[in-house]
Design a protein around this motif. Structure first.
Motif, mmCIF file in Angstrom:
data_model
loop_
_atom_site.group_PDB
_atom_site.id
_atom_site.type_symbol
_atom_site.label_atom_id
_atom_site.label_comp_id
_atom_site.label_asym_id
_atom_site.label_seq_id
_atom_site.Cartn_x
_atom_site.Cartn_y
_atom_site.Cartn_z
ATOM 1 N N ALA A 131 0.938 -1.126 0.158
ATOM 2 C CA ALA A 131 -0.089 -0.050 0.081
ATOM 3 C C ALA A 131 0.904 1.195 -0.014
ATOM 4 N N ALA A 132 1.959 1.332 0.805
ATOM 5 C CA ALA A 132 2.876 2.542 0.853
ATOM 6 C C ALA A 132 3.598 2.649 -0.573
ATOM 7 N N SER A 133 3.874 1.555 -1.468
ATOM 8 C CA SER A 133 4.257 1.638 -2.820
ATOM 9 C C SER A 133 3.338 2.086 -3.514
ATOM 10 N N ALA A 134 1.961 1.841 -3.337
ATOM 11 C CA ALA A 134 0.990 2.233 -4.351
ATOM 12 C C ALA A 134 0.586 3.813 -4.138
ATOM 13 N N VAL A 135 0.826 4.293 -2.633
ATOM 14 C CA VAL A 135 0.691 5.730 -2.489
ATOM 15 C C VAL A 135 1.711 6.460 -3.172
ATOM 16 N N MET A 136 2.906 5.921 -2.941
ATOM 17 C CA MET A 136 4.101 6.767 -3.566
ATOM 18 C C MET A 136 3.897 6.857 -5.287
ATOM 19 N N MET A 137 3.262 5.891 -5.633
ATOM 20 C CA MET A 137 2.886 5.809 -7.327
ATOM 21 C C MET A 137 1.761 6.986 -7.532
ATOM 22 N N LEU A 138 0.925 7.110 -6.531
ATOM 23 C CA LEU A 138 -0.194 8.267 -6.711
ATOM 24 C C LEU A 138 0.441 9.387 -6.547
ATOM 25 N N VAL A 139 1.479 9.625 -5.612
ATOM 26 C CA VAL A 139 2.131 10.839 -5.491
ATOM 27 C C VAL A 139 3.100 11.179 -6.540
ATOM 28 N N ALA A 140 3.687 10.280 -7.239
ATOM 29 C CA ALA A 140 4.305 10.363 -8.239
ATOM 30 C C ALA A 140 3.637 10.998 -9.531
ATOM 31 N N VAL A 141 2.445 10.582 -9.713
ATOM 32 C CA VAL A 141 1.446 11.013 -10.711
ATOM 33 C C VAL A 141 1.113 12.236 -10.433
ATOM 34 N N GLY A 142 0.899 12.668 -9.243
ATOM 35 C CA GLY A 142 0.520 14.031 -8.835
ATOM 36 C C GLY A 142 1.573 14.930 -9.087
ATOM 37 N N LEU A 143 2.737 14.502 -8.776
ATOM 38 C CA LEU A 143 3.890 15.689 -8.781
ATOM 39 C C LEU A 143 4.256 15.773 -10.396
ATOM 40 N N LEU A 144 4.237 14.845 -11.245
ATOM 41 C CA LEU A 144 4.499 14.913 -12.615
ATOM 42 C C LEU A 144 3.391 15.888 -13.410
ATOM 43 N N VAL A 145 2.161 15.346 -13.161
ATOM 44 C CA VAL A 145 1.026 15.835 -13.919
ATOM 45 C C VAL A 145 0.663 17.231 -13.323
ATOM 46 N N GLY A 146 0.829 17.410 -11.918
ATOM 47 C CA GLY A 146 -0.204 18.410 -11.224
ATOM 48 C C GLY A 146 0.679 19.860 -11.648
ATOM 49 N N PRO A 147 1.878 19.991 -11.828
ATOM 50 C CA PRO A 147 2.363 21.388 -12.442
ATOM 51 C C PRO A 147 1.939 21.640 -13.832
ATOM 52 N N PHE A 148 1.857 20.468 -14.623
ATOM 53 C CA PHE A 148 1.358 20.873 -16.214
ATOM 54 C C PHE A 148 -0.041 21.429 -16.047
ATOM 55 N N ILE A 149 -0.909 20.685 -15.093
ATOM 56 C CA ILE A 149 -2.385 21.261 -15.095
ATOM 57 C C ILE A 149 -2.484 22.565 -14.467
ATOM 58 N N LEU A 150 -1.436 22.837 -13.543
ATOM 59 C CA LEU A 150 -1.687 24.195 -12.978
ATOM 60 C C LEU A 150 -1.290 25.414 -13.873
ATOM 61 N N LEU A 151 0.028 24.927 -14.648
ATOM 62 C CA LEU A 151 0.348 25.922 -15.769
ATOM 63 C C LEU A 151 -0.618 26.161 -16.789
ATOM 64 N N GLU A 152 -1.601 24.972 -17.375
ATOM 65 C CA GLU A 152 -2.427 25.067 -18.500
ATOM 66 C C GLU A 152 -3.747 25.615 -17.951
ATOM 67 N N SER A 153 -4.092 25.420 -16.613
ATOM 68 C CA SER A 153 -5.144 26.139 -16.178
ATOM 69 C C SER A 153 -4.919 27.763 -15.924
ATOM 70 N N ARG A 154 -3.766 28.171 -15.594
ATOM 71 C CA ARG A 154 -3.234 29.402 -15.478
ATOM 72 C C ARG A 154 -3.407 30.087 -16.858
ATOM 73 N N ARG A 155 -2.737 29.494 -17.829
ATOM 74 C CA ARG A 155 -2.650 30.049 -19.161
ATOM 75 C C ARG A 155 -4.198 30.244 -19.562
ATOM 76 N N LYS A 156 -5.138 29.336 -19.282
ATOM 77 C CA LYS A 156 -6.532 29.576 -19.858
ATOM 78 C C LYS A 156 -7.197 30.752 -19.247
ATOM 79 N N SER A 157 -6.754 30.784 -17.955
ATOM 80 C CA SER A 157 -7.527 32.010 -16.853
ATOM 81 C C SER A 157 -6.833 33.241 -17.438
ATOM 82 N N ASP A 158 -5.419 33.349 -18.097
ATOM 83 C CA ASP A 158 -4.952 34.666 -18.391
ATOM 84 C C ASP A 158 -5.708 34.840 -19.974
ATOM 85 N N VAL A 159 -5.873 33.894 -20.494
ATOM 86 C CA VAL A 159 -6.509 34.209 -21.973
ATOM 87 C C VAL A 159 -8.022 34.848 -21.472
#
Length: 303
Positions: A275-303
């Motif tokens: 379960a600990a390894s599964a949680v770390m996989m979830l964290v890895a997805v969030g750390l890798l994908v999260g910044p791109f989601i924030l950048l994309e949402s910020r870009r759309k809000s600026d537009v």
């Protein structure tokens, strides 16, 4: 005094049912999704904080499982393999998918046939893909034997059983299956580019390669974003393909975090560690994908 006719009529039972019916129809699916998705995520996090072994228990362990996880050499091996696999898988899938999309964007004859051929691998399950590539790359059955039968007896292709090269065979199979889907994403983006922009660039004297590099490809940012998120998730949770092709071997040469989670949780009876390894996989997805989601949402809000 206001006129009685100005008061809006109260909605009848039929109108109320028509308004509530979509919510009533969707509510079971919504509740099931909340329970089976977020509920089990929370339960997995809780298990990772306990001393559960063969069966779940509620004996509090704090972060002991995470300390053991990051002190486990097999876990670090799986992370290194994931870095190699994920980088090559995502990079090659996006590069090949973009190249195929640009070729089909030229309105070639038989485009529908080529599009179906490129997309066909995505219709196959990962187990079928893994078994097929395992057969093709098996030195005693596949490509090497075929070349030997043709008379080239000195030819050798043992990547599947070579610990230093086995991870690249998995990359080949994964890219073969996913690049067609990425091509479809990019092709949809290419078909959405305004023709007037392309015509204006041609009038200015820009060549076709220059137009693609400077005008069209930069406009495919949403397609790149979607492909990156999908491929990142597929890379981190890769399991079926690995099990069908190599089983994580030879040794631990193709062992990924998903294999670690399955092995320790269900084969070795260490549910909390899995379960600990599964949680770390979830964290890895969030750390890798999260910044791109924030950048994309910020870009759309600026537009």
């Amino acid at each position: 005094m206001s006129d009685a006719h100005d008061t809006p009529p109260r909605p009848g039972v039929r109108d109320t049912l028509q308004r509530l019916m979509p919510k009533l129809v969707l509510s079971p699916t919504f509740l099931a999704a909340v329970f089976f998705l977020y509920g089990f995520i929370l339960w997995t996090i809780w298990l990772s904080l306990t001393r559960s072994t063969l069966l779940p228990n509620n004996v509090w362990a704090g972060l002991a499982q995470y300390r053991y996880l990051f002190g486990n050499g097999i876990w670090w091996t799986s992370l290194i393999n994931l870095g190699i696999f994920g980088t090559l898988y995502i990079g090659l899938s996006m590069a090949i998918g973009l190249f195929l999309a640009i070729l089909l964007d030229q309105r070639i004859r038989g485009e529908g046939i080529f599009r179906a051929i490129y997309l066909y691998p995505m219709a196959l399950s990962l187990i079928v893909t893994g078994v097929a590539w395992k057969w093709m790359l098996n030195p005693g059955l596949g490509l090497e034997k075929l070349v030997h039968d043709l008379g080239f007896t000195h030819f050798s292709f043992d990547w599947l059983i070579n610990p230093k090269m086995a991870i690249y065979t998995v990359v080949v199979a994964a890219v073969w299956q996913s690049s067609g889907f990425v091509m479809a994403l990019f092709l949809a983006g290419l078909r959405g580019v305004d023709d007037s922009v392309i015509k204006a660039a041609m009038i200015d004297g820009a060549s076709l390669p220059r137009i693609y590099w400077s005008v069209i490809i930069p406009s495919l940012r949403p397609s790149f974003f979607s492909a990156l998120i999908l491929l990142t998730g597929l890379a981190i949770k890769s399991f079926d393909l690995i099990m069908a092709m190599t089983g994580g071997g030879p040794g631990f040469s193709t062992y990924l975090p998903a294999n670690f989670m399955y092995d320790f949780a269900f084969q070795r009876g260490q549910i909390a560690l899995g379960a600990a390894s599964a949680v770390m996989m979830l964290v890895a997805v969030g750390l890798l994908v999260g910044p791109f989601i924030l950048l994309e949402s910020r870009r759309k809000s600026d537009v």
